[in-house]
Write an enzyme that holds these catalytic residues in place. Structure first.
Site, PDB file in Angstrom:
ATOM      1  CB  THR A 142      -0.846   0.046   1.127  1.00 41.80           C
ATOM      2  OG1 THR A 142      -2.195   1.151   1.134  1.00 41.80           O
ATOM      3  CG2 THR A 142      -0.225   0.116   2.572  1.00 41.80           C
ATOM      4  CE  LYS A 179      -1.035   0.948  -3.766  1.00 42.02           C
ATOM      5  NZ  LYS A 179      -2.648   1.188  -4.133  1.00 42.02           N
ATOM      6  N   GLY A 225      -9.770  14.380  -8.634  1.00 39.60           N
ATOM      7  CA  GLY A 225      -8.507  14.011  -8.171  1.00 39.60           C
ATOM      8  C   GLY A 225      -7.768  13.486  -9.137  1.00 39.60           C
TER       9      GLY A 225
END
Length: 274
Positions: free
Chosen positions: A63, A67, A125
């Site tokens: 996580t 990544k 976003g």
């Protein structure tokens, strides 16, 4: 491989992760005597932590903020990892294989909610999740995606991916007039609150909302949306974990688990336990 098979989720922060509940429930259901823990690992620690693993380790879930460093470390990449520049799953062995199951997790979340085909979409976003959302929408058949981001220039890094996918990408301000779209994907940081003058028009014409955030729930944006058209980010968490388990079990995120629907239900129930 000797000893008990080990797996874990790494990231920073990591204490909030529900991945151990999801994975361990599935392994019990599948009759696998596998362990799955969580470990706080940052980008500066990643290389040494990875090098320290012995042959009892089968794989890792990654996580934030790992990544991109996992992407760089992988010897082989699946298509979704290649397109997004992000790896959230490593299958360990002589060859380090990197996968992105977030893309498939988003597709599965939409499909499970009855959304199987998408022509137009809006993404709110432009962070890490936005790249996976773009690829997932392409897999669902999208032709055009409108981005609304605090920093429109951040969308520029996604333009090569959109061109590769054949998706028309546009960028507008948050306050620009909104046209009807089939789906909206919100990838804004958890806790973000858009002004009502911005959010209310988006909810009116935004189709089905996939809200990547899931804690606290409902998010401010989800609370404005017609409830029948809202998908929580937990669904992505759940289905991307299912794909990770496929990889750890079979080496292939497309190959389903035995009685997979039952396993998914058990994982969902386990996530609600303390």
């Amino acid at each position: 491989m000797t000893g008990r098979t080990r797996l874990a989720v790494w990231g920073d922060p990591i204490g909030h992760s529900r991945s151990p509940q999801l994975h361990l429930a599935a392994y019990r259901r599948l009759g696998l005597d596998w362990t799955y823990d969580r470990r706080r690992v940052g980008t500066a620690d990643f290389a040494d932590a990875l090098a320290s693993l012995d042959d009892t380790w089968r794989g890792l879930s990654l996580t934030m903020p790992l990544k991109e460093v996992a992407y760089a470390a992988a010897d082989e990449l699946d298509r979704h990892a290649s397109l997004t520049g992000a790896v959230n799953t490593l299958l360990l062995g002589e060859t380090l294989r990197g996968f992105n199951t977030d893309v498939g997790g988003i597709v599965d979340a939409f499909t499970h909610a009855g959304v199987t085909a998408v022509r137009s979409a809006r993404i709110l976003g432009a962070g890490a999740t936005a790249a996976s959302a773009l690829v997932a929408l392409s897999d669902l058949g999208v032709d055009a995606v409108e981005f609304r981001a605090r920093r429109p220039e951040a969308v520029d890094r996604l333009r090569p991916t959109a061109e590769t996918l054949g998706v028309r990408l546009t960028t507008v301000d948050f306050s620009a007039p909104a046209a009807d779209v089939d789906v909206t994907v919100a990838t804004l940081p958890s806790g973000t609150v858009l002004e009502a003058a911005v959010a209310t028009p988006l909810a009116a014409v935004g189709g089905t909302l996939f809200e990547a955030a899931y804690a606290p729930w409902p998010s401010a944006l989800a609370a404005l949306w017609p409830s029948a058209n809202v998908i929580s980010g937990f669904e992505m968490l759940l289905f991307q974990a299912v794909r990770q388990i496929r990889i750890f079990r079979h080496g292939d995120q497309q190959r389903e688990l035995p009685d997979e629907a039952v396993t998914v239900d058990i994982m969902r129930s386990a996530s609600m336990e303390d």
